[in-house]
Enzyme design. Structure first.
Site, short mmCIF file in Angstrom:
data_model
loop_
_atom_site.label_atom_id
_atom_site.label_comp_id
_atom_site.label_asym_id
_atom_site.label_seq_id
_atom_site.Cartn_x
_atom_site.Cartn_y
_atom_site.Cartn_z
N ARG A 56 0.82 -1.21 0.00
CA ARG A 56 0.00 0.00 0.00
C ARG A 56 0.86 1.26 0.00
NH1 ARG A 56 -4.89 -2.43 3.85
NH2 ARG A 56 -6.03 -3.34 2.08
N VAL A 98 2.14 1.41 -3.56
CA VAL A 98 1.12 1.90 -4.49
C VAL A 98 1.00 3.41 -4.39
CG1 VAL A 98 -1.37 1.94 -4.94
CG2 VAL A 98 -0.20 -0.24 -4.65
N HIS A 148 -6.54 -0.85 -6.80
CA HIS A 148 -5.81 -2.03 -6.32
C HIS A 148 -5.14 -1.80 -4.97
CE1 HIS A 148 -1.69 -1.24 -8.57
NE2 HIS A 148 -1.99 -0.28 -7.76
N GLU A 149 -4.88 -2.94 -4.29
CA GLU A 149 -4.39 -2.99 -2.91
C GLU A 149 -5.35 -2.32 -1.94
OE1 GLU A 149 -2.23 -5.02 -2.91
OE2 GLU A 149 -1.40 -4.83 -4.91
N GLY A 150 -6.65 -2.44 -2.21
CA GLY A 150 -7.66 -1.89 -1.32
C GLY A 150 -8.25 -0.62 -1.87
#
Length: 609
Positions: A314, A317, A458-460
């Site tokens: 995260r 990202v 992406h990644e939450g």
């Protein structure tokens, strides 16, 4: 003024990274060694990444029936990245690392993201995969998989989502069953057979390296043979594309992991994004169907282990989003300086006989450039600050480690979400500055926007980050994390109010922080989660802007006292002023629906749409 000068200012003037060299782990380093790493990465990014950014976008990965084909530039960039040593930059010397501070490692990697985020083979995922195995894997898993990833022989992935489940990991259906009566005696760890499907797997299939190491979430059936509902039954497995022996050598046999298809994306086109089938029988491993996987950690600890990688991812990202925004900012700044159009407002401004001026002289273009600068440089400062916290977490004293861990818990949702939203807005403004040309492929800014649009997902997703922040982070341990963050913000405010130029912004930050605290209490006043969390995303936005205002206030105080280049100083101060005057006033509007527990969205009837 260059991007490199900005990075140096943040590292040395603001974050004082040279002080880290006084710690045993970093004692061999100096500002010169840090500069050498930055120089090397900047050069490789300039030579092997930047010239091929458009190529990676237009020549998408494709499957020829046997292999995923990537352009030669992707292979060359991946090779150059591996040879730079950056996959193991922060690792111990005895496994081939450089023992760099995390903050320097992250700063060095920004050059690659800015040059071409779709090239290079996904170093962030590989390093994160290997770091997870170093933390939770067996000694054999560390030797065979993690160390070969750090060396660049293998690349890594993370396999969480499934077509029917998406972000709802409690609903995954991939199952893992013991592989024979001797499954616990395998030297690589307890051996299982996996069957299921995984979606949105970046770098899930390619020929860039000898092997691909998949980290896969799956459920071990209970005694009745059924999968345990929810997240408690989720375990983590290391599943290599090609089987290996205990020495890490390929056995020559393919594991039962098959490419089901490539996803064709709006952006990030240079990285293969895949749907993978595990255990369908296309490549029977050791004579039978089922992908061979080795348990990582304990049964049922899959999410606990995976979130070691997710939190790193995260931050990564967020940093990638920053650099895409920054690349667009640089492109639009260059365009604005060279594009003549219109004349100054005022006397003679409509005289067509007067020469046109570069559009950067128009106030509204300066507004858009300042907005980009405040978003991208503020977000860069945030990401580097979080990376500096990682160094405290690993090498600080006991108290500093505890404090850094708690601050990272609080800031990770912001580090991921804020740049993903606002550096995307910076990319939109870069297109706007280019006018009609920005909408064409003659200029790179449309690609930067397309690439960056993925980062809010992406990644939450934003929604998940908002729920995590308001539903868990700010209330955990009785609000201990929020109180610690507030103390850090107040310390900066106390310094700033002593400086006449920054007293007013400091008071504005104090007001936003107080409003945020009151809104947090009001959101949970009834104790009903549905009411508290219905406006979690506006809360996330308000929280993020308050954090960025604090970051800018701290950076501005540093810049004002710094002996850095005058243009850099003045540009930094101007970006800070812009954020306080144009961005911070957004916070009360976002918090209004939070503190009133507004039910407009929550009570909307499905049929009314």
């Amino acid at each position: 003024m260059t991007y490199r000068s900005t990075v140096d200012f943040f590292l040395y003037d603001w974050l004082a990274v040279e002080e880290l060299t006084q710690r045993q782990r970093f004692a061999d380093h100096s500002r010169d060694t840090f500069a050498s790493v930055l120089d090397t990465c900047e050069r490789i990014a300039r030579d092997k990444f930047e010239p091929f950014n458009r190529l990676a976008d237009t020549q998408e990965p494709h499957f020829d029936g046997e292999k995923v084909i990537l352009p030669q530039a992707s292979h060359d960039a991946a090779k150059a990245y591996v040879e730079s040593g950056m996959l193991a930059a922060a690792q111990d010397y005895d496994i081939g690392g450089m023992q760099l501070p995390c903050v320097v490692e992250m700063a060095a990697n920004t050059f690659f993201s800015k040059a071409s985020i779709g090239l290079g083979g996904g170093g962030m995922l590989t390093a994160g995969n290997a770091n997870l195995l170093m933390a939770h894997g067996t000694e054999a898993q560390k030797e065979v998989f993690a160390k070969n990833e750090f060396a660049g022989r293998f690349f890594g992935t993370m396999c969480l989502s499934e077509p029917q489940a998406g972000s709802s990991l409690s609903d995954i259906l991939t199952r893992a069953t013991p592989d024979g009566d001797d499954f616990e005696s395998d030297p690589l760890g307890p051996r299982y057979r996996l069957r299921g499907n995984k979606m949105w797997i970046s770098n899930g299939e390619h020929e860039l390296t000898e092997n691909i190491v998949h980290l896969v979430l799956a459920k071990i059936p209970g005694p009745d043979g059924n999968l345990i509902p929810g997240t408690k039954g989720i375990s983590l497995f290391v599943v290599p594309k090609k089987l290996v022996d205990i020495d890490g050598k390929l056995t020559g046999e393919r594991n039962d992991v098959a490419l089901a298809g490539l996803n064709h994306k709006l952006g990030y086109r240079g990285i293969p994004n895949t749907l993978l089938n595990f255990g369908e029988g296309k490549y029977p491993a050791r004579g039978k169907a089922g992908a061979i996987g080795y348990l990582v950690g304990k049964p049922g600890d899959g999410l606990k282990c995976m979130f070691h990688m997710m939190n790193e991812a995260r931050i990564g990202v967020g940093l990638g989003a920053v650099m895409l925004g920054y690349a667009g900012y640089e492109a639009s700044l260059e365009y604005a300086k060279g594009r003549p159009q219109g004349r100054p407002i005022g006397v003679g401004g409509k005289d067509a006989k007067q020469p046109q001026v570069p559009i950067i002289q128009h106030a509204d273009v300066k507004r858009m450039l300042l907005a980009q600068k405040s978003y991208c440089e503020g977000a860069l400062a945030l990401e580097l600050y979080c990376s500096r916290l990682v160094d405290e977490l690993h090498t600080g004293d006991v108290d500093k480690r505890a404090e850094a861990g708690l601050l990272l818990e609080m800031l990770t949702p912001i580090a991921k979400s804020w740049p993903s939203e606002w550096c995307l807005e910076a990319n939109s403004l870069a297109i706007q500055i280019h006018g009609g040309y920005g909408y064409t492929r003659d200029y790179p800014v449309e690609q930067y926007w397309r690439d960056n649009r993925l980062n809010m997902i992406h990644e939450g997703t934003h929604g998940i980050q908002g729920l995590d922040l308001l539903g868990r982070k700010v209330v955990m341990d009785g609000g201990k994390g929020l109180a610690l963050l507030a103390a850090k913000v107040n310390a900066t405010i106390e310094r700033a109010v002593q400086t006449p130029e920054w007293a007013e912004p400091a008071n504005a930050v104090a007001g936003a922080l107080k409003h945020l605290g009151n809104a947090t209490k009001a959101a949970w006043a009834t104790g009903v989660p549905e009411e508290a969390l219905a406006n979690a995303v506006p809360y996330l936005q308000a929280f993020g802007h308050t954090v960025l205002a604090w970051i800018w206030l701290d950076v501005a105080l540093c810049a004002q006292a710094s002996k850095a280049d005058e243009n850099l100083r003045q540009g930094t101060l101007a970006a800070a002023r812009y954020f306080f005057r144009y961005e911070l006033p957004r916070v009360p509007a976002w918090l209004k629906v939070v503190e009133t527990r507004d039910d407009t969205c929550r009570t909307m009837n499905d049929d009314w749409f």
